[in-house]
Design a protein around this motif. Structure first.
Motif, PDB file in Angstrom:
ATOM      1  N   VAL A 262       0.985  -1.298   0.007  1.00  0.00           N
ATOM      2  CA  VAL A 262       0.081  -0.001  -0.132  1.00  0.00           C
ATOM      3  C   VAL A 262       0.741   1.139  -0.073  1.00  0.00           C
ATOM      4  O   VAL A 262       1.633   1.407   0.861  1.00  0.00           O
ATOM      5  CB  VAL A 262      -0.877   0.018   1.248  1.00  0.00           C
ATOM      6  N   GLU A 263       0.570   2.218  -0.978  1.00  0.00           N
ATOM      7  CA  GLU A 263       1.253   3.260  -0.992  1.00  0.00           C
ATOM      8  C   GLU A 263       0.603   4.376  -1.300  1.00  0.00           C
ATOM      9  O   GLU A 263      -0.788   4.436  -1.661  1.00  0.00           O
ATOM     10  CB  GLU A 263       2.502   3.080  -2.413  1.00  0.00           C
ATOM     11  N   PHE A 264       1.184   5.672  -1.309  1.00  0.00           N
ATOM     12  CA  PHE A 264       0.401   6.781  -1.946  1.00  0.00           C
ATOM     13  C   PHE A 264       1.489   7.776  -2.674  1.00  0.00           C
ATOM     14  O   PHE A 264       2.573   7.648  -2.312  1.00  0.00           O
ATOM     15  CB  PHE A 264      -0.127   7.781  -0.542  1.00  0.00           C
TER      16      PHE A 264
ATOM     17  N   ARG B 275       0.445  10.498   5.465  1.00  0.00           N
ATOM     18  CA  ARG B 275      -0.386  10.449   4.464  1.00  0.00           C
ATOM     19  C   ARG B 275      -1.020  11.959   4.200  1.00  0.00           C
ATOM     20  O   ARG B 275      -1.079  12.335   2.976  1.00  0.00           O
ATOM     21  CB  ARG B 275      -1.485   9.425   4.491  1.00  0.00           C
ATOM     22  N   ALA B 276      -1.479  12.338   5.236  1.00  0.00           N
ATOM     23  CA  ALA B 276      -2.203  13.701   5.243  1.00  0.00           C
ATOM     24  C   ALA B 276      -1.338  14.924   4.912  1.00  0.00           C
ATOM     25  O   ALA B 276      -1.704  15.973   4.235  1.00  0.00           O
ATOM     26  CB  ALA B 276      -3.009  13.876   6.342  1.00  0.00           C
ATOM     27  N   GLU B 277       0.003  15.018   5.336  1.00  0.00           N
ATOM     28  CA  GLU B 277       0.464  16.173   5.488  1.00  0.00           C
ATOM     29  C   GLU B 277       2.145  15.834   5.290  1.00  0.00           C
ATOM     30  O   GLU B 277       2.999  16.767   5.225  1.00  0.00           O
ATOM     31  CB  GLU B 277       0.402  17.040   6.663  1.00  0.00           C
TER      32      GLU B 277
ATOM     33  N   PRO C 154       6.690   8.016  -4.633  1.00  0.00           N
ATOM     34  CA  PRO C 154       5.669   7.516  -3.646  1.00  0.00           C
ATOM     35  C   PRO C 154       6.102   7.146  -2.399  1.00  0.00           C
ATOM     36  O   PRO C 154       7.148   6.622  -2.205  1.00  0.00           O
ATOM     37  CB  PRO C 154       4.850   6.288  -4.467  1.00  0.00           C
ATOM     38  N   TYR C 155       5.198   6.807  -1.447  1.00  0.00           N
ATOM     39  CA  TYR C 155       5.776   6.518  -0.162  1.00  0.00           C
ATOM     40  C   TYR C 155       4.944   5.283   0.470  1.00  0.00           C
ATOM     41  O   TYR C 155       3.385   5.465   0.269  1.00  0.00           O
ATOM     42  CB  TYR C 155       5.638   7.885   0.747  1.00  0.00           C
ATOM     43  N   ARG C 156       5.492   4.561   1.120  1.00  0.00           N
ATOM     44  CA  ARG C 156       4.703   3.127   1.801  1.00  0.00           C
ATOM     45  C   ARG C 156       4.610   3.566   3.174  1.00  0.00           C
ATOM     46  O   ARG C 156       6.060   3.524   3.718  1.00  0.00           O
ATOM     47  CB  ARG C 156       5.551   2.285   1.547  1.00  0.00           C
ATOM     48  N   PRO C 157       3.559   3.638   3.943  1.00  0.00           N
ATOM     49  CA  PRO C 157       3.499   3.901   5.201  1.00  0.00           C
ATOM     50  C   PRO C 157       3.771   2.574   6.054  1.00  0.00           C
ATOM     51  O   PRO C 157       3.922   1.334   5.435  1.00  0.00           O
ATOM     52  CB  PRO C 157       2.166   4.243   5.510  1.00  0.00           C
TER      53      PRO C 157
ATOM     54  N   ASP D  39      11.245   2.289   9.431  1.00  0.00           N
ATOM     55  CA  ASP D  39      10.992   3.572   9.487  1.00  0.00           C
ATOM     56  C   ASP D  39      10.299   3.933   8.116  1.00  0.00           C
ATOM     57  O   ASP D  39      10.830   4.447   6.985  1.00  0.00           O
ATOM     58  CB  ASP D  39      12.366   4.496   9.467  1.00  0.00           C
ATOM     59  N   GLY D  40       8.985   3.335   7.958  1.00  0.00           N
ATOM     60  CA  GLY D  40       8.352   3.376   6.894  1.00  0.00           C
ATOM     61  C   GLY D  40       8.425   2.051   6.052  1.00  0.00           C
ATOM     62  O   GLY D  40       9.375   1.193   6.352  1.00  0.00           O
ATOM     63  N   GLY D  41       7.396   1.507   5.315  1.00  0.00           N
ATOM     64  CA  GLY D  41       7.486   0.282   4.507  1.00  0.00           C
ATOM     65  C   GLY D  41       6.720  -0.708   5.063  1.00  0.00           C
ATOM     66  O   GLY D  41       6.723  -1.674   4.309  1.00  0.00           O
ATOM     67  N   GLY D  42       5.979  -0.637   6.214  1.00  0.00           N
ATOM     68  CA  GLY D  42       5.486  -1.734   6.659  1.00  0.00           C
ATOM     69  C   GLY D  42       4.469  -2.176   6.107  1.00  0.00           C
ATOM     70  O   GLY D  42       3.577  -3.533   6.389  1.00  0.00           O
ATOM     71  N   TYR D  43       3.575  -1.331   5.236  1.00  0.00           N
ATOM     72  CA  TYR D  43       2.126  -1.825   4.756  1.00  0.00           C
ATOM     73  C   TYR D  43       2.537  -2.649   3.401  1.00  0.00           C
ATOM     74  O   TYR D  43       2.240  -2.267   2.271  1.00  0.00           O
ATOM     75  CB  TYR D  43       1.334  -0.702   4.243  1.00  0.00           C
TER      76      TYR D  43
END
Length: 325
Positions: A4-6, A47-49, A57-60, A89-93
């Motif tokens: 999952v990314e945004f 994701r919001a800010e 893209p970034y993977r939370p 530090d990010g990437g867990g989803y």
């Protein structure tokens, strides 16, 4: 693999399920076949800010549990197939998660993967707030903002186990008040009146320790709720206010002090300290000293639903993503 990314900042709808290449571990790293991923408010802020986002893209995702898939060069003490929890530090989803070996922790006997996913950010943070930074002593009183959240739930239990004389919480709704009272809190107050409520509850004395993830004006009013020689520990700025500044006039007159804590920041500067913290937290969970109820879980493909629930500020306890199954 699925992840999952945004690609742009916005509401939960910007979260997208994508297909991505399986990562391979480099020196000092491992990959994990994730079973569960924790959902944290930091993910919502990212994701919001763009909180802590370096590029798109970034993977939370800051915490996962699962089984070691592969180990990189120089990794010792971890083996393929071993059940672990990890702070990332990010990437867990994602179905396969890359982690530093120093931040992957073998599970003690009796700790299942679902429960383990609640640990890596919340329990070390709560432990540090009560013990290492907050230095709560038996008989002292503590006030915890966000008492019905993940960290608040754990902090209340740890304070009680440490022999706190009184454990007070701050919540935003009646439902959260009921939840906090069911999980170890003596009294709960609302954000707009907590300083006055503390003085009333303590006969004007104030509390010995305040734990504040909100910042801004809430932090300043928290100083007014402290007893002589009281301590306030800041561990976030969820309110989004200007960075707080406190000086001699606020601290000297009554011997008050302020500390701060971020498990992610500490992981970068002192990984051995985070490892020790996490191992203590894992033992506390395995031994039944503290438990963090999972109040909602979502499949990985419905991460947006988890973000809507958490972003709506109505959630309690811990939210998880079910990665497999």
């Amino acid at each position: 693999m699925r992840a999952v990314e945004f690609q742009a900042y916005g509401g939960p709808e910007v979260l997208q399920l994508v297909q991505s290449a399986v990562p391979k571990p480099g020196p000092g790293q491992v990959t994990i076949d994730a079973a569960w991923a924790g959902v944290n408010f930091a993910d919502v802020k990212a994701r919001a800010e763009g909180y802590r986002v370096t590029s798109l893209p970034y993977r939370p995702g800051l915490e996962v549990s699962g089984r070691i898939r592969a180990v990189g060069e120089g990794v010792e003490g971890l083996q393929v197939g071993q059940e672990v929890a990890a702070l990332v530090d990010g990437g867990g989803y994602a179905e396969v998660v890359l982690a530093e070996a120093a931040a992957a922790f073998a599970l003690p006997d009796g700790l299942d993967l679902r429960t383990a996913a609640t640990v890596p950010t919340v329990l070390p943070t709560a432990h540090a707030l009560i013990h290492e930074v907050g230095r709560l002593r038996s008989g002292e009183s503590v006030l915890v903002h966000g008492a019905a959240g993940g960290i608040g739930t754990a902090a209340g239990q740890l304070a009680r186990a440490a022999g706190a004389g009184a454990v007070y919480g701050v919540v935003s709704t009646d439902a959260k008040a009921g939840y906090a009272l069911d999980h170890g809190y003596d009294e709960v107050f609302r954000a707009d009146t907590f300083a006055e409520d503390v003085r009333r509850a303590t006969g004007g004395r104030g509390v010995d320790l305040v734990l504040d993830p909100v910042g801004g004006d809430t932090l300043r009013r928290g100083l007014d709720a402290l007893a002589v020689f009281g301590r306030l520990v800041s561990f976030g700025n969820a309110g989004g206010g200007e960075p707080w500044r406190v000086g001699q006039p606020e601290l000297y007159a009554q011997g008050r002090s302020i500390g701060g804590f971020s498990v992610l920041a500490l992981a970068r500067t002192a990984p051995d300290a985070v490892r020790a913290l996490t191992e203590r937290a894992l033992r506390a969970v395995a031994e039944g000293v503290v438990s963090l109820p999972v109040t909602a879980e979502f499949p990985l493909s419905e991460a947006a639903g988890a973000h809507r629930l958490m972003g709506g500020r109505t959630s309690t306890g811990k939210l998880l993503l079910r990665v497999t199954g």
